[in-house]
Design an enzyme around this catalytic site. Structure first.
Site, PDB file in Angstrom:
ATOM      1  N   GLU A  45       1.020  -1.156  -0.117  1.00 41.67           N
ATOM      2  CA  GLU A  45      -0.157  -0.054   0.051  1.00 41.67           C
ATOM      3  C   GLU A  45       0.968   0.889  -0.317  1.00 41.67           C
ATOM      4  O   GLU A  45       0.575   1.902  -0.509  1.00 41.67           O
ATOM      5  CB  GLU A  45      -0.554   0.184   1.213  1.00 41.67           C
ATOM      6  CG  GLU A  45      -1.423   1.234   1.427  1.00 41.67           C
ATOM      7  CD  GLU A  45      -1.830   1.408   2.928  1.00 41.67           C
ATOM      8  OE1 GLU A  45      -2.232   2.388   3.317  1.00 41.67           O
ATOM      9  OE2 GLU A  45      -2.151   0.472   3.447  1.00 41.67           O
ATOM     10  N   ASP A  49       0.695   4.232  -3.185  1.00 43.54           N
ATOM     11  CA  ASP A  49       0.097   5.417  -3.434  1.00 43.54           C
ATOM     12  C   ASP A  49       1.501   6.295  -3.934  1.00 43.54           C
ATOM     13  O   ASP A  49       0.549   7.045  -4.835  1.00 43.54           O
ATOM     14  CB  ASP A  49       0.170   5.722  -1.292  1.00 43.54           C
ATOM     15  CG  ASP A  49       0.435   6.969  -1.544  1.00 43.54           C
ATOM     16  OD1 ASP A  49      -0.777   7.837  -2.138  1.00 43.54           O
ATOM     17  OD2 ASP A  49       0.662   7.686  -0.547  1.00 43.54           O
ATOM     18  N   ASP A 118      -7.260   1.277   0.019  1.00 39.83           N
ATOM     19  CA  ASP A 118      -6.133   0.691   0.973  1.00 39.83           C
ATOM     20  C   ASP A 118      -5.154  -0.572  -0.260  1.00 39.83           C
ATOM     21  O   ASP A 118      -3.965  -0.554  -0.958  1.00 39.83           O
ATOM     22  CB  ASP A 118      -5.445   0.613   2.400  1.00 39.83           C
ATOM     23  CG  ASP A 118      -6.197   2.295   3.447  1.00 39.83           C
ATOM     24  OD1 ASP A 118      -5.755   2.984   3.038  1.00 39.83           O
ATOM     25  OD2 ASP A 118      -5.869   1.747   4.031  1.00 39.83           O
ATOM     26  N   GLU A 121      -4.394   0.410  -3.623  1.00 38.26           N
ATOM     27  CA  GLU A 121      -3.215   1.370  -3.763  1.00 38.26           C
ATOM     28  C   GLU A 121      -2.399  -0.251  -3.624  1.00 38.26           C
ATOM     29  O   GLU A 121      -1.290   0.037  -4.771  1.00 38.26           O
ATOM     30  CB  GLU A 121      -2.809   2.082  -2.750  1.00 38.26           C
ATOM     31  CG  GLU A 121      -3.514   3.478  -2.698  1.00 38.26           C
ATOM     32  CD  GLU A 121      -3.178   3.972  -1.473  1.00 38.26           C
ATOM     33  OE1 GLU A 121      -3.583   5.187  -2.180  1.00 38.26           O
ATOM     34  OE2 GLU A 121      -2.581   4.136  -0.162  1.00 38.26           O
TER      35      GLU A 121
END
Length: 226
Positions: A45, A49, A118, A121
């Site tokens: 995650e 991002d 989350d 990502e």
């Protein structure tokens, strides 16, 4: 490693086939399901991002080569924020393949916006680690699709726009108050009122405080500008 039929079907929805399917398995494993033999998706995650951010920054620069940073930044924020990631996750039914612990299952984890965002990502990071940046870029651009083309010319969120409207008139920032909360703990519904110092107010209801605040701000902006 051979993956399950449901993860294979998810790969089809994602539009990417993994050379290392264990990366996909890790990407869909929530921390509530972690064990000594199974890693969760939190590190992925973190990476995803950043990969998503780079793809979107690059895409926005290419899409509008004359836009100043002041316009690019809110467009970027609109495309990478939690709501956008969760919306894409729902589009490919990511929730259906999440590996969740019993407590998260009981609390409706497959529908939780933050959890979906989350995991989205993490999936992006898994594609990046499996196939490199070009593969991740292709997947993100395909999944976000028209969201990139249609991002508002001025994509400031409604709360920011309302605050700037108030400050330009010498008022203090708008006040947001939770006036009601209904529904079960795992799927609450919030009613938020936003009020200006000068008196005008509006209410809105949504499944998260943030969305209710944004909706209330949008309604109040329309009222004061009409």
């Amino acid at each position: 490693m051979k993956i399950s039929a449901e993860l294979s079907a998810f790969s089809d929805r994602l539009g990417y086939q993994f050379a290392k399917p264990e990366l996909l398995l890790r990407a869909v494993t929530h921390s509530s399901m972690v064990s000594p033999h199974r890693d969760d998706n939190q590190r992925l995650e973190f990476l995803g991002d950043r990969v998503l951010g780079l793809v979107m920054a690059e895409a926005l620069l290419l899409a509008d080569q004359s836009a100043p940073e002041g316009l690019l930044a809110p467009r970027y924020n609109a495309l990478v924020r939690r709501e956008a990631c969760a919306d894409v996750a729902r589009q490919i039914d990511l929730g259906a393949v999440l590996k969740l612990g019993r407590s998260e299952m009981k609390s409706g984890g497959r529908r939780k916006e933050a959890l979906l965002a989350d995991a989205m990502e993490a999936v992006i990071a898994a594609v990046y680690q499996d196939g490199g940046f070009d593969a991740a870029r292709s997947a993100v651009l395909r999944l976000w699709g028209k969201r990139i083309d249609n991002v508002a010319v001025d994509a400031r969120d409604a709360k920011t726009a309302l605050q700037e409207w108030a400050q330009a008139r010498g008022e203090v920032p708008p006040q947001y108050v939770e006036v009601a909360r209904t529904g079960p703990d795992h799927a609450p519904v919030f009613t938020i009122e936003v009020r200006l110092e000068s008196g005008p107010a509006e209410q809105a209801t949504a499944g998260s405080k943030r969305n209710a605040e944004q909706a209330a701000a949008t309604a109040l902006l329309k009222k004061v500008k009409s």
